[in-house]
Design an enzyme around this catalytic site. Structure first.
Site, PDB file in Angstrom:
ATOM      1  N   SER A 102      -4.901  12.090  -0.209  1.00  0.00           N
ATOM      2  CA  SER A 102      -6.350  11.274  -0.064  1.00  0.00           C
ATOM      3  C   SER A 102      -6.922  11.428   1.234  1.00  0.00           C
ATOM      4  O   SER A 102      -6.417  11.887   2.332  1.00  0.00           O
ATOM      5  CB  SER A 102      -5.845   9.597  -0.188  1.00  0.00           C
ATOM      6  OG  SER A 102      -7.035   8.720   0.101  1.00  0.00           O
TER       7      SER A 102
ATOM      8  N   TYR B 100      -0.646   1.636   1.581  1.00  0.00           N
ATOM      9  CA  TYR B 100      -1.095   2.932   0.807  1.00  0.00           C
ATOM     10  C   TYR B 100      -1.425   4.092   1.897  1.00  0.00           C
ATOM     11  O   TYR B 100      -1.091   5.204   1.754  1.00  0.00           O
ATOM     12  CB  TYR B 100      -2.337   2.786   0.124  1.00  0.00           C
ATOM     13  CG  TYR B 100      -3.208   3.739  -0.655  1.00  0.00           C
ATOM     14  CD1 TYR B 100      -2.320   4.383  -1.780  1.00  0.00           C
ATOM     15  CD2 TYR B 100      -4.168   4.345  -0.233  1.00  0.00           C
ATOM     16  CE1 TYR B 100      -2.732   5.372  -2.483  1.00  0.00           C
ATOM     17  CE2 TYR B 100      -4.759   5.496  -0.934  1.00  0.00           C
ATOM     18  CZ  TYR B 100      -4.178   5.952  -1.836  1.00  0.00           C
ATOM     19  OH  TYR B 100      -4.671   7.054  -2.608  1.00  0.00           O
TER      20      TYR B 100
END
Length: 235
Positions: free
Chosen positions: A137, A150
């Site tokens: 990501s 996260y």
């Protein structure tokens, strides 16, 4: 360009969203796709389209990870590609997270990548070729409010893949990491196109094309990082 015809590719998190788009595109390019996810029904629908193999499994379970690799070898007799796409996320203030939520996110995002790579790497090293692609990501490279857990998981996944890249390169095995920005998918319990903002995000097919790009790069080309930008949709 590297030919994907008859290459055997394991794709995790393949039942929908980014994983499904990757599985379908690789199948269109001639690869034999082993689709892995926890939802058996959605996997069966996918494998009807790809004519591949569906394996309902939990990537964070070591026995399941070993079974995925063993079953792939039993069915196809070879391993070429692993796409570590399975991922989960949750966003909140640090003090509002439960330890169980930390465990869930790290189990899928980090442990899942670790276990599949651990099970597959010895086979790739022995045969002298293969390619692992991690779907990380853009938060692997930045921090933001509510992203403590996260973001930490994606930093960890990125470090794992970066170190592994150096370990396996002498054996002819490649490791690539892709860092998508916001993608219009089912992530974090959202639904594609559910908000106006999400309509400007990347599509799962954009990430799939990035995977195809790194897989088809000539053997002498090393693509260490591929970043997809959510607004321009360029990489």
């Amino acid at each position: 360009m590297t030919d994907l015809t008859d290459k055997v590719a394991i794709v995790t998190g393949a039942s929908r969203g980014i994983g499904k788009a990757i599985a379908l595109l690789l199948a269109m390019q001639g690869a034999k796709v082993v689709a892995v996810a926890r939802t058996a029904e959605e996997l069966e629908e996918l494998t009807l389209k790809t004519q591949g193999l569906a394996i309902p499994a939990d990537v964070a379970d070591e026995a399941d990870a070993e079974f995925i690799v063993a079953e792939t070898l039993s069915r196809f007799g070879r391993l070429d590609i692993l796409v570590c796409n399975a991922g989960v996320g949750s966003f909140n203030l640090l003090e509002n997270f439960e330890a169980a939520e930390w465990d869930r996110i790290f189990d899928v995002n980090v442990k899942g990548t670790f276990l599949l790579c651990k099970a597959m790497v010895p086979h790739l090293k022995a045969q002298g070729h293969g390619h692992i692609v991690g779907i990380a990501s853009d938060v692997s490279k930045r921090t933001f409010e509510h992203g403590t857990v996260y973001g930490a998981s994606k930093y960890a996944q990125d470090a794992l893949l970066g170190s592994l890249r150096k370990e396996v390169r002498p054996y002819g095995v490649k490791v690539s990491t892709i860092y998508p920005g916001m993608v219009d998918t089912y992530f974090n319990e959202s639904k594609p196109g559910s908000t106006e903002a999400e309509k400007t995000h990347l599509k799962p097919s954009d990430v799939a094309q990035a995977v195809r790009y790194v897989l088809e790069a000539p053997a002498h080309v090393v693509v260490d990082e591929l970043m997809l930008h959510p607004l321009t949709q360029e990489w």
